[in-house]
Design an enzyme around this catalytic site. Structure first.
Site, PDB file in Angstrom:
ATOM      1  N   GLU A   1      53.559 -17.430  50.426  1.00 12.67           N
ATOM      2  CA  GLU A   1      53.672 -16.253  49.528  1.00 12.67           C
ATOM      3  C   GLU A   1      53.628 -14.861  50.347  1.00 12.67           C
ATOM      4  O   GLU A   1      53.928 -13.716  49.650  1.00 12.67           O
ATOM      5  CB  GLU A   1      52.008 -15.938  48.749  1.00 12.67           C
ATOM      6  CG  GLU A   1      51.864 -15.378  47.786  1.00 12.67           C
ATOM      7  CD  GLU A   1      50.211 -15.197  47.398  1.00 12.67           C
ATOM      8  OE1 GLU A   1      49.304 -16.158  47.810  1.00 12.67           O
ATOM      9  OE2 GLU A   1      49.886 -14.150  46.901  1.00 12.67           O
TER      10      GLU A   1
ATOM     11  N   ASP B   1      42.706 -23.931  43.096  1.00 12.85           N
ATOM     12  CA  ASP B   1      44.200 -24.229  42.864  1.00 12.85           C
ATOM     13  C   ASP B   1      44.564 -25.723  43.784  1.00 12.85           C
ATOM     14  O   ASP B   1      45.382 -25.836  44.157  1.00 12.85           O
ATOM     15  CB  ASP B   1      44.888 -22.989  43.779  1.00 12.85           C
ATOM     16  CG  ASP B   1      46.280 -22.820  43.306  1.00 12.85           C
ATOM     17  OD1 ASP B   1      46.555 -23.707  42.292  1.00 12.85           O
ATOM     18  OD2 ASP B   1      47.012 -22.516  43.976  1.00 12.85           O
TER      19      ASP B   1
ATOM     20  N   LYS C   1      52.671 -19.473  59.590  1.00 16.47           N
ATOM     21  CA  LYS C   1      52.758 -18.614  58.400  1.00 16.47           C
ATOM     22  C   LYS C   1      52.937 -17.217  59.041  1.00 16.47           C
ATOM     23  O   LYS C   1      51.883 -16.882  59.628  1.00 16.47           O
ATOM     24  CB  LYS C   1      51.706 -18.936  57.492  1.00 16.47           C
ATOM     25  CG  LYS C   1      51.657 -20.050  56.475  1.00 16.47           C
ATOM     26  CD  LYS C   1      50.732 -20.003  55.377  1.00 16.47           C
ATOM     27  CE  LYS C   1      50.736 -21.407  54.622  1.00 16.47           C
ATOM     28  NZ  LYS C   1      49.629 -21.160  53.553  1.00 16.47           N
TER      29      LYS C   1
HETATM   30  O1  ACK Z   1      56.825 -28.762  50.616  1.00 12.78           O
HETATM   31  P1  ACK Z   1      57.016 -28.080  52.139  1.00 12.78           P
HETATM   32  O2  ACK Z   1      57.888 -28.604  53.129  1.00 12.78           O
HETATM   33  O3  ACK Z   1      55.455 -28.037  52.583  1.00 12.78           O
HETATM   34  O4  ACK Z   1      57.161 -26.455  51.916  1.00 12.78           O
HETATM   35  C1  ACK Z   1      56.139 -25.849  51.826  1.00 12.78           C
HETATM   36  C2  ACK Z   1      56.319 -24.494  52.580  1.00 12.78           C
HETATM   37  O5  ACK Z   1      55.769 -24.507  53.999  1.00 12.78           O
HETATM   38  C3  ACK Z   1      55.788 -23.274  52.033  1.00 12.78           C
HETATM   39  O6  ACK Z   1      54.502 -23.290  52.044  1.00 12.78           O
HETATM   40  C4  ACK Z   1      55.206 -26.106  54.080  1.00 12.78           C
HETATM   41  N1  ACK Z   1      54.192 -25.809  55.063  1.00 12.78           N
HETATM   42  C5  ACK Z   1      53.055 -25.081  54.578  1.00 12.78           C
HETATM   43  N2  ACK Z   1      52.132 -25.529  55.507  1.00 12.78           N
HETATM   44  C6  ACK Z   1      52.743 -26.230  56.423  1.00 12.78           C
HETATM   45  C7  ACK Z   1      52.142 -27.289  57.340  1.00 12.78           C
HETATM   46  N3  ACK Z   1      51.032 -26.893  57.881  1.00 12.78           N
HETATM   47  N4  ACK Z   1      52.782 -28.090  57.873  1.00 12.78           N
HETATM   48  C8  ACK Z   1      54.161 -28.400  57.220  1.00 12.78           C
HETATM   49  N5  ACK Z   1      54.380 -27.796  56.321  1.00 12.78           N
HETATM   50  C9  ACK Z   1      53.916 -26.668  55.915  1.00 12.78           C
HETATM   51  C10 ACK Z   1      55.220 -26.544  52.847  1.00 12.78           C
END
Ligand code: ACK
Length: 886
Positions: free
Chosen positions: A586, A701, A608
């Protein structure tokens, strides 16, 4: 007064009673009728007067005494006045004069003997209001009398200058009317100040009436015969209201006149709050006879009051503490040392100091102070007494934090920190643990020299309770509070690997039938009584466990940075190595990378970041997720490693979840998992949600897209950003952001977000998982979804969905939120299903597919009707009219 004469008045010199010659104006035409003889003064300035008095001295002849006089003789004359701004009026008409009075004689003289006349002098006073012009004329009208005007005095009255109640009232001209009172404001005499506005009334007769209000002599002065005189040396007056000057109080003096306060003698002081009438005082001498009694790591200190209290009764004590270990090295004095009843401002002479370090030299300094210690400056710090003690040995304090890492199905690694107060060299740690369900009925003990241990031989998917305690030469300390960790359901193999579901089913076949029956009984009875009983149980459980940590809303902090630093660790950006972008969040990009924190092994992390150009609000919202996440510590909640706030871009660093979000992951592996694997994933989500609900955190959510999956198929709840975005303000225009398909009806319609609404969302997640990432309610629009739910429709069981799972979903979607199960109940249920996989075998098959059609196929649109009718040959309105019911 200059005179102007008309008709027959003449200026004559006569002798007065004392035979002194005086000038008079005379008229005496008594023999002729119709006399009208006038004598008028010059213009007389009024000079502010409003009422003037006219005193006339005259003689008048008795008509009877005049021989041969007829009725023409008169014994009166008239007094007139005329107001005018002009002093140059040469001729004033008689008609413009106003009559004041007719004046008659009190006494008259009968003998006229010009050579030796006996004067009988009359004095008459008349007053008249003169307010309209700058001055006036007076006139005397003779109408046939025999008069000699000896003197005319014109005057006005004033109330004379006076001092009353220490206020000066000026000389004041009286008012215009005989009854009028003139209000006069007085002014305070020198060195005095107003007590109440000084006022007095000046009466028409020139007399002052009763004074009102008045003044008081200023500080340093006292009244003496209507004036204020300075207090002489050795005396003072502090307030104007004080009666008079007082002698200086003990230990003070005044050298000059007019003192408002007396100065303290040298070595004596006065506190800010001391009144000037109080004697000057001194700081106390040192406390006496300080004695100490050491009890392990506590010390009782007692002392006697100072010998000299300095003339005051406000002595208080404070303690100062410094320490050095037995090796003489200075140690920081921990703020964790406890002073009872306190460390400063003590009124008592006894203090218990506890939580000290063992085997440590402590020096306690007891200071005595009173109200003038500060005023006395450097002298004030000297009144102290000290004692040095050495604490004894003591057991270590409890370990305060235990962390679990590398959790697998049968093992986990525990690590903890050294107790805050080891109180000696720690010889070993003892770890006690047991299955949570077992309580402490049977437990295992492990001992280790290090601050970590690998615990093996655990049962999968089981919650264990761990306690750790340390041992020194002084013995064991107390056990830590309980820390709960759950073993994993992994490794449930992906398709083609290791054990499959058939194996799992077979492995329990021995008890299968029995379990099926009991599961059926369980389901039926649960359906009947629903969850209210067990819900109560879980609430009781909470009450029984007062140590439950409660989530703290970071938005309650005025300063968002305070929250972030309380709940999240600041990470040095140099220890982060970013490798690649994995998605868009976001607030900006989400990257994967590695983190090598000091003294720890390198781990994979997700990063992030907050894109540049953010507003304050965006910064706050971005960091709030970390402040929330940082409060959680659970194997099914995404773990926060820390934050970078000291340099840009701001970053939130979390553990890396290799398989990304659950919905995408399931779509990618459609149909590839066994039911047990799916239930295992759901169990992880339920366990994380139970933890959140125990902490009173409402997620708002919960959806498969917000669950992350790691390489071991462990599912962890993530995305803690929405809870605040959906403000509780019913007017907030947030509805566009609400995840309608996942949200309970009461949360949609009146924002009632609770753990029960999270349970509804959990039901949807179950449906998403079992349908491998299908979109809930397919392509129905949000309005239709809301309407369908309102009318009682619910999502049908996905293909091959075990009946018990769909039933659990339907329970989560109970309209009455009190009827929905709690996460604890869901977790128990899933655990039972995993232990008894047979219960998962029965699927709804055809029946549920039908239900999907019946319940949630969207209503056909008009064009769809038209096509259907046309295909059946109904192409015109007429043909439609011919349609029968059949
Ligand atoms: O579905 P995804 O690969 O998993 O795409 C989203 C993207 O970042 C945007 O939120 C990935 N993501 C978020 N947090 C993590 C995390 N801790 N480890 C791996 N992927 C993550 C999420």
């Amino acid at each position: 007064v200059c005179w102007v004469l008309w008709h027959l008045w003449e200026e004559v010199s006569i002798m007065d009673e004392k035979n002194i010659p005086i000038r008079t104006y005379q008229v005496c035409n008594v023999l002729e009728p119709n006399q009208n003889n006038w004598l008028r003064t010059d213009w007389i300035p009024r000079s502010g007067a409003q009422r003037v008095y006219v005193e006339v001295k005259f003689t008048l002849r008795d008509c009877n005494s005049l021989p041969g006089v007829t009725g023409t003789c008169k014994e009166t004359f008239n007094l007139y006045y005329h107001e005018s701004n002009e002093d140059r009026e040469s001729y004033i008409k008689e008609s413009s004069f106003i009559k004041v009075d007719t004046v008659a004689a009190d006494e008259s003289f009968t003998q006229v003997d010009v050579g030796d006349r006996i004067m009988k002098l009359n004095t008459e006073v008349r007053d008249v209001k003169v307010t309209t012009r700058k001055g006036f004329y007076l006139a005397f009208q003779d109408v046939g009398a025999c008069i000699a005007l000896v003197s005319v005095r014109v005057f006005y009255k004033t109330c004379p200058l006076t001092v009353r109640n220490l206020a000066t009232f000026p000389d004041t001209v009286t008012g215009a009317d005989t009854s009028s009172l003139v209000e006069v404001r007085g002014s305070c005499v020198n060195q005095s100040e107003e007590r109440e506005e000084p006022k007095m009334y000046c009466g028409a007769d020139g007399e002052w009436l009763v004074p009102i209000g008045g003044c008081l002599c200023s500080p340093g002065y006292q009244e003496k015969s209507g004036t204020c005189k300075a207090c002489s040396a050795g005396f003072y007056k502090a307030r104007s209201s004080d009666a008079g000057c007082s002698k200086c109080p003990p230990h003070s003096h005044s050298l000059r006149d007019g003192a408002t306060v007396c100065d303290c003698h040298s070595g004596f002081f006065r506190a800010d709050s001391d009144p000037p009438s109080m004697a000057c005082t001194q700081p106390p001498s040192a406390p006496q006879q300080l004695i100490s009694v050491v009890n392990e790591t506590s010390v009782v200190l007692e002392w006697s009051p100072p010998r000299r209290l300095g003339g005051r009764s406000d002595t208080s004590y404070s303690l100062e503490l410094s320490s050095s270990s037995s090796s003489q090295l200075c140690l920081p004095c921990g703020s964790d040392v406890l002073f009872s009843p306190g460390q400063a401002g003590l009124k008592t002479t006894r203090v218990v100091v506890s939580e000290l370090r063992a085997h440590t030299h402590y020096t306690f300094i007891v200071h005595a102070r009173n109200g003038v210690s500060q005023a006395s400056g450097a002298a004030g710090s000297a009144q102290s007494v000290s004692v040095t003690v050495t604490t004894n040995q003591a057991a270590p304090s409890p370990v305060s934090y235990i962390q679990a890492t590398d959790v697998t199905r049968h093992s986990l690694s525990l690590a903890w920190q050294q107790p805050d107060r080891p109180n000696g060299v720690i010889l070993e740690y003892e770890v006690k643990f047991y299955e949570k369900d077992q309580r402490e009925r049977s437990y295992r003990i492990m001992r280790t020299f290090s601050r970590s241990v690998d615990v093996t031989g655990l049962n999968p998917l089981t919650v264990y309770v761990f306690h750790v305690r340390a041992r020194t030469a002084a013995g064991y300390g107390e056990f830590s509070t309980p820390f709960e960790f759950s073993t994993n359901s992994d490794p449930f193999p992906l398709i083609g690997e290791g054990v499959n579901s058939a194996f799992l089913l077979l492995s329990v076949s021995g008890v299968g039938i029995l379990l099926l029956i009991s599961a059926a009984v369980f389901i039926i009875s649960r359906r009947r009584s629903k969850y209210s009983k067990t819900k109560q149980d879980s609430e009781e459980e909470k009450h029984l466990n007062p140590g439950v940590k409660i989530y703290v809303d970071p938005f309650t902090y005025e300063d968002p940075d305070q929250a972030i630093h309380e709940f999240a660790k600041e990470i040095d950006v140099s220890s982060i190595h970013i490798e690649r972008v994995i998605g868009m969040g976001e607030f900006g990009e989400v990257c994967s990378g590695r983190l090598r924190a000091q003294g720890k092994r390198e781990i994979y992390v997700a990063i992030k970041s907050l894109k540049a150009g953010y507003s304050d609000k965006q910064r706050r919202d971005f960091l709030s997720e970390a402040s929330i996440m940082g409060q959680f510590d659970h194997p099914n909640i995404i773990r926060l490693e820390g934050v970078v706030t000291r340099c840009k871009p701001l970053m939130i660093i979390t553990e890396y979840m290799e398989n990304g979000s659950l919905d995408a992951f399931l779509r990618k592996h459609d149909g590839q998992f066994t039911v047990i694997q799916l239930v295992g994933m759901l169990r992880g989500v339920a366990s994380g949600m139970k933890y959140l609900s125990d902490m009173s955190y409402v997620h708002r959510d919960l959806a498969a897209r917000n669950i992350l999956v790691n390489s071991n198929l462990v599912c962890k709840v993530s995305d803690f950003g929405l809870s605040r975005v959906l403000e509780d303000d019913p007017e907030a225009a947030y509805t566009t952001r609400i995840p309608i398909r996942w949200t309970a009806p009461e949360a949609i319609s009146y924002r009632k977000f609770t753990t029960a609404s999270d349970v509804w969302s959990y039901g949807i997640v179950m449906w998403e998982v079992v349908s491998y990432g299908e979109r809930p309610y397919w392509d129905m629009n949000n309005q239709d979804v809301i309407k369908a739910i309102e009318e009682g429709y619910r999502l049908p069981a996905p293909m091959d969905c075990p009946v018990v799972l769909h039933q659990l979903m339907l329970d989560c979607w109970e309209r009455d939120r009190a009827e929905r199960p709690t996460f604890s109940q869901i977790l128990n249920m899933l655990d039972k299903l995993i232990r008894n996989p047979g219960t998962l075998r029965r699927t709804g098959g055809e029946r549920y597919m039908q239900m999907q059609e019946q319940l949630l196929t969207p209503t056909p649109t008009f064009s769809q009707y038209r096509d259907t009718l046309a295909a059946a040959g109904y192409t015109s309105l007429d043909s439609l009219l011919a349609l029968t019911h059949q």
